[in-house]
Design an enzyme around this catalytic site. Structure first.
Site, PDB file in Angstrom:
ATOM      1  N   PHE A  36       1.134  -1.222  -0.307  1.00 13.35           N
ATOM      2  CA  PHE A  36       0.070  -0.021   0.074  1.00 13.35           C
ATOM      3  C   PHE A  36       1.122   0.941  -0.050  1.00 13.35           C
ATOM      4  CE2 PHE A  36      -3.246  -2.109   1.857  1.00 13.35           C
ATOM      5  CZ  PHE A  36      -4.278  -2.365   0.617  1.00 13.35           C
TER       6      PHE A  36
ATOM      7  N   HIS B 262      -5.209  -9.397   6.821  1.00 14.02           N
ATOM      8  CA  HIS B 262      -3.844  -8.631   7.660  1.00 14.02           C
ATOM      9  C   HIS B 262      -3.013  -9.763   8.443  1.00 14.02           C
ATOM     10  CE1 HIS B 262       0.597  -6.708   8.311  1.00 14.02           C
ATOM     11  NE2 HIS B 262       0.197  -6.604   7.010  1.00 14.02           N
TER      12      HIS B 262
ATOM     13  N   TYR C 278       5.075   5.496  41.259  1.00 14.71           N
ATOM     14  CA  TYR C 278       5.835   6.507  40.919  1.00 14.71           C
ATOM     15  C   TYR C 278       5.344   6.676  39.888  1.00 14.71           C
ATOM     16  CZ  TYR C 278       7.365   2.469  38.198  1.00 14.71           C
ATOM     17  OH  TYR C 278       7.432   0.893  38.528  1.00 14.71           O
TER      18      TYR C 278
ATOM     19  N   GLY D 222       6.451   5.114  27.085  1.00 16.29           N
ATOM     20  CA  GLY D 222       6.265   6.248  27.023  1.00 16.29           C
ATOM     21  C   GLY D 222       6.051   6.436  25.583  1.00 16.29           C
TER      22      GLY D 222
ATOM     23  N   THR E 239      -5.967  -6.923   2.487  1.00 18.07           N
ATOM     24  CA  THR E 239      -4.341  -6.399   1.553  1.00 18.07           C
ATOM     25  C   THR E 239      -3.854  -6.695   0.659  1.00 18.07           C
ATOM     26  OG1 THR E 239      -3.613  -6.530   4.212  1.00 18.07           O
ATOM     27  CG2 THR E 239      -1.626  -7.380   2.706  1.00 18.07           C
TER      28      THR E 239
ATOM     29  N   SER F 290      -0.378  -2.998  13.481  1.00 19.56           N
ATOM     30  CA  SER F 290       0.068  -4.620  14.181  1.00 19.56           C
ATOM     31  C   SER F 290      -0.397  -4.129  15.591  1.00 19.56           C
ATOM     32  CB  SER F 290       1.357  -4.781  13.722  1.00 19.56           C
ATOM     33  OG  SER F 290       1.669  -5.198  12.281  1.00 19.56           O
TER      34      SER F 290
HETATM   35  N1  PLP Z   1      -3.875  -4.020   7.849  1.00 17.56           N
HETATM   36  C1  PLP Z   1      -3.783  -4.168   6.307  1.00 17.56           C
HETATM   37  C2  PLP Z   1      -5.617  -5.051   5.596  1.00 17.56           C
HETATM   38  C3  PLP Z   1      -2.912  -4.033   5.932  1.00 17.56           C
HETATM   39  O1  PLP Z   1      -2.631  -3.441   4.737  1.00 17.56           O
HETATM   40  C4  PLP Z   1      -1.326  -3.935   6.800  1.00 17.56           C
HETATM   41  C5  PLP Z   1      -0.498  -3.506   6.532  1.00 17.56           C
HETATM   42  O2  PLP Z   1       0.069  -3.241   5.433  1.00 17.56           O
HETATM   43  C6  PLP Z   1      -1.356  -3.910   7.943  1.00 17.56           C
HETATM   44  C7  PLP Z   1      -2.701  -4.118   9.137  1.00 17.56           C
HETATM   45  C8  PLP Z   1      -0.431  -3.756   9.019  1.00 17.56           C
HETATM   46  O3  PLP Z   1      -0.264  -2.222   8.935  1.00 17.56           O
HETATM   47  P1  PLP Z   1       0.930  -2.173  10.162  1.00 17.56           P
HETATM   48  O4  PLP Z   1       2.365  -2.430   9.383  1.00 17.56           O
HETATM   49  O5  PLP Z   1       1.020  -0.545  10.231  1.00 17.56           O
HETATM   50  O6  PLP Z   1       1.565  -2.577  11.118  1.00 17.56           O
END
Ligand code: PLP
Length: 496
Positions: free
Chosen positions: A104, A203, A346, A364, A260, A165
């Site tokens: 993409f 994905h 803390y 962070g 994807t 992810s």
């Molecule tokens: N979901 C879809 C439909 C994707 O096409 C992709 C990566 O191309 C992801 C999730 C994962 O993306 P990222 O690299 O932001 O983890």
């Protein structure tokens, strides 16, 4: 413990103090370095097209060009910038090249570059509201602007992670908490087996999330898709029924809007009631396509997504923020807190405000909200939507031209700005794969375009996805000419 510490004395102490001072810049030195970096950036963007999209390097080439050890004394930025240009940029794959049509495709819009500089300048960590109140509030504002722009109701709020992810993994932890019995405290082994349902086209991050969340890869049911690569609702229903009969508890259904490989759209209006009937968490992965909901005529693809418990959209994919900026939206923050909130003494604070560290794994937090906020302000939603609309039109036109001469056939319906196609050789998948692999390799070797591949129904497939702010029709012309040339050269005597 030594009873004394060896610190430099006299001349050595003076030199050490000077070295510490020289290790940072101030005043004119900083200004000059920023101006040089800014000039380099403007020139790079203007001339990136003259570079090959893919670098001509072999593994290890770049490392060999770099010094083996860090310098002890400071070097002038001018020299460092020269090495960056000569040895590093020449080893980059240029995601901001207008001919980048692989995966993409994504690019960085100029306002996001300026915002990244400001983020680095203030260098804040928004782990708690009080460790940078404005960073938390800008993030929440920018996320809310995105929610409004894509037409989701104000029952959704959210935050920004690095990648889809991480967003999906975080959603799965919340879903796991809801489905499991006290997983947070007791872990998984004693509880019921949990399952995740997602299409065979989703994905790999969904499967990875299940691995990382301790559910195991085998907990993921890859649900069959129909002829247009969309998850089949009847198959989902059957898989859930089958698991329930075996005492396995469904934890999450993950639908995808913009898969994807083909950018297909799962039928969320049919899947959502199934998830709801079984009390299963519904997550929608709209990492790529989500921003396209800003285009009114694309909205029908997003029907039903407001029924989701969580949705991920990546502004860094198609909207033009620099990597990394993945927005996770959710309807209820409670399961996220239940899965991960943990406050040691803390980090306690008495502020009656959301501490973003409570919603994810990381403590962070980068000030990612600023680049999304700056982008919305400097680009405006109309301009952002219009760019994506053009990308979709370019992809549709490219698909029409690909099939026109008969050299290629479409391998899937064109969806959003993504085209899947191949030079077909019916009946011999291996010959067909070799031919298409060679076509891609010739196009990519030309340096003006970069295409990637996938596999659909066991057949090797070429992918072309338009998503860069720099891409114009003429860049698609380049890619299509190269494709047709390669197909003609590799298929003597056939229409090219
Ligand atoms: N979901 C879809 C439909 C994707 O096409 C992709 C990566 O191309 C992801 C999730 C994962 O993306 P990222 O690299 O932001 O983890």
């Amino acid at each position: 413990m030594p009873d004394h510490i060896d610190r430099p004395h006299g001349e050595a102490a003076r030199e050490a103090a000077e070295a510490a001072t020289a290790a940072d810049w101030s005043g004119d030195t900083l200004r000059e370095a920023l101006v040089r970096a800014a000039e380099w950036t403007v020139d790079y963007r203007k001339r990136v097209e003259e570079r090959p999209v893919l670098p001509d390097v072999q593994p290890g080439d770049v490392r060999r060009a770099l010094a083996k050890a860090p310098p002890r004394a400071p070097e002038p930025f001018e020299r460092v910038l020269a090495d960056f240009d000569e040895h590093i940029v020449s080893g980059l794959t240029h995601w901001n090249h207008p001919g980048f049509l692989a995966y993409f495709s994504s690019s960085t819009r100029a306002p996001s570059i300026a915002a990244e500089l400001l983020v680095a300048a203030v260098g804040v960590n928004a782990m708690l509201w009080r460790t940078s109140p404005a960073a938390t509030e800008v993030e929440r504002t920018a996320v809310d602007w995105l929610r409004q722009a894509v037409g989701l109701p104000d029952t959704f709020s959210g935050l920004i992670f690095d990648t889809a992810s991480t967003s999906t993994f975080t959603a799965l932890l919340a879903a796991r908490e809801r489905a499991g019995d006290g997983v947070r405290d007791d872990g998984l082994p004693g509880g019921p087996a949990l399952a995740v349902y997602t299409s065979e086209q989703s994905h790999s991050s969904v499967e990875k999330s299940a691995i990382a969340a301790g559910l195991g890869r085998r907990s993921v049911r890859r649900i069959e898709t129909d002829a247009a690569f969309r998850m089949r609702a009847d198959a989902l229903e059957a898989a859930i029924a089958d698991d329930l009969a075996r005492g396995i508890r469904p934890a999450m259904v993950c639908a995808t809007i913009g898969t994807t490989s083909t950018a297909s759209v799962d039928p969320v209006p049919a899947l959502a009631p199934i998830a709801e009937r079984h009390g299963v968490w519904l997550h929608v992965d709209a990492a790529y396509a989500g921003p396209a909901a800003m285009i009114p005529e694309q909205r029908p693809h997003f029907r039903g997504w407001e029924a989701a418990d969580s949705i991920v959209l990546n502004p860094h994919k198609w909207l033009g923020t620099s990597l990394d900026c993945s927005v996770l939206l959710y309807r209820d923050v409670a399961p996220f807190r239940a899965s991960l909130a943990l406050t040691p003494t803390y980090l306690e604070s008495e502020d009656d405000e959301t501490d973003l560290m409570d919603i994810g794994l990381a403590l962070g937090r980068r000030f990612r909200g600023l680049k999304l906020w700056v982008l919305f302000r400097c680009a405006g939603t109309d301009g952002l939507a219009e760019t994506m609309r053009r990308h979709i039109a370019m992809a549709e036109a490219a698909a029409a031209r690909l099939v026109e001469g008969g050299a290629f056939e479409l391998a899937a319906p064109v969806s959003f700005s993504t085209v899947c196609f191949r030079a077909a050789r019916e009946g011999d998948a291996a010959v067909e794969a070799r031919l298409n692999r060679e076509i891609i390799s010739r196009v990519n070797a030309g340096g003006r375009s970069f295409l990637s591949h996938t596999e659909l129904h066991g057949r090797y497939t070429v992918r072309l996805s338009v998503g860069s702010v720099h891409t114009e029709e003429r860049h698609l012309d380049d890619a299509l000419d190269a494709l047709h040339r390669a197909a003609a050269d590799l298929s003597p005597g056939e229409p090219g």
